[in-house]
Design a protein around this motif. Sequence first.
Motif, PDB file in Angstrom:
ATOM      1  N   TYR A  48       0.814  -1.703   0.028  1.00  0.00           N
ATOM      2  CA  TYR A  48      -0.497  -0.007   0.359  1.00  0.00           C
ATOM      3  C   TYR A  48       0.827   0.917  -0.077  1.00  0.00           C
ATOM      4  O   TYR A  48       0.264   2.629   0.220  1.00  0.00           O
ATOM      5  N   GLY A  49       2.417   1.062  -0.399  1.00  0.00           N
ATOM      6  CA  GLY A  49       3.193   2.595   0.057  1.00  0.00           C
ATOM      7  C   GLY A  49       2.920   3.698  -0.646  1.00  0.00           C
ATOM      8  O   GLY A  49       3.055   4.572  -0.902  1.00  0.00           O
ATOM      9  N   LEU A  53      -2.583   6.702   0.779  1.00  0.00           N
ATOM     10  CA  LEU A  53      -2.620   6.175   1.908  1.00  0.00           C
ATOM     11  C   LEU A  53      -1.398   5.882   2.919  1.00  0.00           C
ATOM     12  O   LEU A  53      -0.645   6.142   3.853  1.00  0.00           O
ATOM     13  N   GLY A  54      -0.324   4.937   1.821  1.00  0.00           N
ATOM     14  CA  GLY A  54       0.596   4.700   2.270  1.00  0.00           C
ATOM     15  C   GLY A  54       1.584   5.676   2.529  1.00  0.00           C
ATOM     16  O   GLY A  54       2.511   6.077   3.098  1.00  0.00           O
ATOM     17  N   ARG A  55       1.199   7.618   1.173  1.00  0.00           N
ATOM     18  CA  ARG A  55       2.251   8.267   0.922  1.00  0.00           C
ATOM     19  C   ARG A  55       2.025   9.274   2.939  1.00  0.00           C
ATOM     20  O   ARG A  55       2.885   9.702   3.280  1.00  0.00           O
ATOM     21  N   VAL A  56       1.142   9.067   3.117  1.00  0.00           N
ATOM     22  CA  VAL A  56       0.558   9.814   4.052  1.00  0.00           C
ATOM     23  C   VAL A  56       0.967   9.388   5.848  1.00  0.00           C
ATOM     24  O   VAL A  56       1.495   9.523   6.602  1.00  0.00           O
ATOM     25  N   LEU A  57       0.993   7.810   5.506  1.00  0.00           N
ATOM     26  CA  LEU A  57       1.528   7.119   6.709  1.00  0.00           C
ATOM     27  C   LEU A  57       2.781   7.521   6.923  1.00  0.00           C
ATOM     28  O   LEU A  57       3.896   6.692   8.222  1.00  0.00           O
ATOM     29  N   PRO A  61       4.145  13.736   0.705  1.00  0.00           N
ATOM     30  CA  PRO A  61       3.356  14.628   0.793  1.00  0.00           C
ATOM     31  C   PRO A  61       2.707  13.806  -0.515  1.00  0.00           C
ATOM     32  O   PRO A  61       2.330  13.522  -1.650  1.00  0.00           O
ATOM     33  N   LEU A  62       1.461  14.155  -0.861  1.00  0.00           N
ATOM     34  CA  LEU A  62       0.566  14.164  -1.573  1.00  0.00           C
ATOM     35  C   LEU A  62       0.412  14.730  -2.945  1.00  0.00           C
ATOM     36  O   LEU A  62       0.853  16.010  -2.762  1.00  0.00           O
ATOM     37  N   SER A  63       0.617  14.598  -4.365  1.00  0.00           N
ATOM     38  CA  SER A  63       0.733  15.220  -5.476  1.00  0.00           C
ATOM     39  C   SER A  63       0.141  15.263  -6.719  1.00  0.00           C
ATOM     40  O   SER A  63      -0.208  13.566  -6.201  1.00  0.00           O
TER      41      SER A  63
END
Length: 67
Positions: A48-49, A53-57, A61-63
């Motif tokens: 899930y990386g 969700l994986g990026r947040v955990l 940063p989200l983009s």
Amino acid sequence: MVHLGAEQIEVDGFVPPKYRTGESSPFTTSKIALFKKLIRLRRKGMAYGGTDLGRVLDARPLSSDFA
């Protein structure tokens, strides 16, 4: 909660009780590791990386480039 002027803030934004400057919280440790474990169990071993969700955990940063 915002702890302006906190001397120590962990990468996930958690402020240890010793360094809190604002309201109190019932949490004494970050719950991100527990949440990651729950997500791993829920995903049954699937990665899930690369998901939002994986990026947040992972405190990445989200983009819109990842859409």
